[in-house]
Design an enzyme around this catalytic site. Sequence first.
Site, mmCIF file in Angstrom:
data_model
loop_
_atom_site.group_PDB
_atom_site.id
_atom_site.type_symbol
_atom_site.label_atom_id
_atom_site.label_comp_id
_atom_site.label_asym_id
_atom_site.label_seq_id
_atom_site.Cartn_x
_atom_site.Cartn_y
_atom_site.Cartn_z
ATOM 1 N N ASP A 68 -4.732 7.797 6.863
ATOM 2 C CA ASP A 68 -3.486 7.215 6.335
ATOM 3 C C ASP A 68 -3.388 7.318 4.820
ATOM 4 O OD1 ASP A 68 -2.931 6.395 8.967
ATOM 5 O OD2 ASP A 68 -4.135 4.586 8.682
ATOM 6 N N GLY A 119 -1.043 9.901 12.687
ATOM 7 C CA GLY A 119 0.365 9.554 12.534
ATOM 8 C C GLY A 119 0.784 9.882 11.119
ATOM 9 N N HIS A 120 1.456 10.996 10.962
ATOM 10 C CA HIS A 120 1.911 11.400 9.632
ATOM 11 C C HIS A 120 3.368 11.014 9.458
ATOM 12 C CE1 HIS A 120 -1.279 14.787 9.104
ATOM 13 N NE2 HIS A 120 -1.790 13.589 9.072
ATOM 14 N N LYS A 166 -1.291 12.152 3.726
ATOM 15 C CA LYS A 166 -1.404 13.620 3.818
ATOM 16 C C LYS A 166 -0.094 14.261 4.277
ATOM 17 C CE LYS A 166 -4.903 13.087 6.691
ATOM 18 N NZ LYS A 166 -5.161 11.647 6.604
ATOM 19 N N GLN A 222 -6.812 12.243 10.074
ATOM 20 C CA GLN A 222 -7.746 11.139 9.838
ATOM 21 C C GLN A 222 -8.416 11.307 8.460
ATOM 22 O OE1 GLN A 222 -8.011 12.639 13.233
ATOM 23 N NE2 GLN A 222 -6.457 11.153 13.705
HETATM 24 P P1 IMP Z 1 -9.532 7.089 18.005
HETATM 25 O O1 IMP Z 1 -9.444 8.278 17.122
HETATM 26 O O2 IMP Z 1 -8.228 6.723 18.660
HETATM 27 O O3 IMP Z 1 -10.656 7.208 18.998
HETATM 28 O O4 IMP Z 1 -9.885 5.811 17.093
HETATM 29 C C1 IMP Z 1 -11.138 5.670 16.429
HETATM 30 C C2 IMP Z 1 -10.970 4.990 15.089
HETATM 31 O O5 IMP Z 1 -10.275 5.868 14.209
HETATM 32 C C3 IMP Z 1 -10.164 3.706 15.115
HETATM 33 O O6 IMP Z 1 -10.663 2.829 14.133
HETATM 34 C C4 IMP Z 1 -8.763 4.155 14.729
HETATM 35 O O7 IMP Z 1 -8.002 3.098 14.167
HETATM 36 C C5 IMP Z 1 -9.105 5.221 13.702
HETATM 37 N N1 IMP Z 1 -8.054 6.256 13.566
HETATM 38 C C6 IMP Z 1 -7.818 7.284 14.399
HETATM 39 N N2 IMP Z 1 -6.796 8.028 13.936
HETATM 40 C C7 IMP Z 1 -6.408 7.467 12.791
HETATM 41 C C8 IMP Z 1 -5.407 7.811 11.817
HETATM 42 O O8 IMP Z 1 -4.676 8.791 11.929
HETATM 43 N N3 IMP Z 1 -5.320 6.994 10.740
HETATM 44 C C9 IMP Z 1 -6.136 5.920 10.565
HETATM 45 N N4 IMP Z 1 -7.076 5.560 11.444
HETATM 46 C C10 IMP Z 1 -7.211 6.332 12.547
#
Ligand code: IMP
Length: 427
Positions: free
Chosen positions: A13, A40-41, A16, A223
């Site tokens: 977040d 989520g962009h 990007k 991420q």
């Molecule tokens: P997962 O990728 O859904 O398995 O989540 C694993 C961890 O990564 C969790 O703490 C999510 O909140 C975090 N996470 C996954 N994708 C994002 C993102 O795009 N932005 C921020 N945190 C993320």
Amino acid sequence: MPVIAVIGAQWGDEGKGKIVDLLAEKAHMVVRFSGGSNAGHTVVNPCGEFKMHLIPAGIFHREVTCIIGNGVVIDPAVFLEEIEALKSQDVSVDRLFVSDRAHLIMPYHLQLDALEEESRGSGAIGTTKRGIGPAYMDKVGRLGIRTGDLLERDAFLERLRLVLEQKNRILTRVYQAQPLVLEEIYEKYCHYGELLAPFIRETDLMVEEALERKQKVLLEGAQGTLLDVDFGTYPYVTSTTTMTGGACSGLGLSPLKLDGIAGVFKAYITRVGGGPMPTELLDETGELIREHAHERGATTGRPRRCGWFDAVVGRFSARVNGFSSFILTRLDILSILPSIKICTAYRHDGKTLTSPPSSVAMLARCEPLYEELPGWQTDISDIRRFEDLPGEARTYVERLEELLNCPVSIISVGERREQTIMVKELL
Ligand code: IMP
């Protein structure tokens, strides 16, 4: 011609989406290489406001080819929904392609993500419940199903039969859930296959051809480094290599082809989900930042945890990625604060640490050591040149350059494309 990677340098977040949307103006190709619809962009541009999960932020430029590489896991329902949303706002998807090697999110991945999280109880990771972990587990466990498999229906049926038998055993015996029905998934995914077919390509070859034609290629990270499965705050991480190295394996690109790696840092820090975050602000300053900056997850809507810029994890991130420059986003948000802190080291068991420990138990006990700088308390969102920033804002950025041991290339002072200070052209 340059190949530039844009990599999240914190816990995701970092903004990007805006940066890629902006840089894509000069690119021929924009490529996503890891993650899935957990990303989520948010992009705000003349076409409207969009929350993108899978499709690269370069899609808003008609001339740009957008690629979803083999390292990404694709939920066909999300992908098709995003396409419809783009088309409904007259954004063309004619130049969008998906790797035939990209793995698919299957219904059991979504179900298992939710069940596994529930079973972790107070140790829950706080996943986005988009099926990411279970899908990458299957990829590595050699039980995955790839986009290209949907084009070979008989082989797909046999593969699905084999995989589903195993998944149903887990669903029914471990979680006492209902088994999934083979024919239902098969039919649904064959239908997805028909809809996805025009997009499926050997994308590694397309990237190679672009480079042969001396085109500019932008690699869009998802991420952030502290969510990287190796170097992040394990186990509170996602299931991919979110760092520069992931760009090479997630596309089929030689590391020798990279000309620049830009790390994206927010001017403060945020995190969603569980896991330690030493500079987290649990007071009214954290609340003020969260409200003022609308810090909510673009995928889950969860409030983001906010904190001061952590230069310990920042320096670590710059080192393990090899950033050639960094991009600072949301500097305008700090304009509301009378003074700003930067964490320069941690105190742990009487020792000073300048690099984060690998153990989250240790990280949770680290006390941040701060340096305090004066704020500027004036609106900077209309400023377009570094030298026009208030002295305090310049000092803040220059101090970050010193601490990260890396030069700044772009500063973002608002969500719109033009609200940007280009210190150095990247493409
Ligand atoms: P997962 O990728 O859904 O398995 O989540 C694993 C961890 O990564 C969790 O703490 C999510 O909140 C975090 N996470 C996954 N994708 C994002 C993102 O795009 N932005 C921020 N945190 C993320």
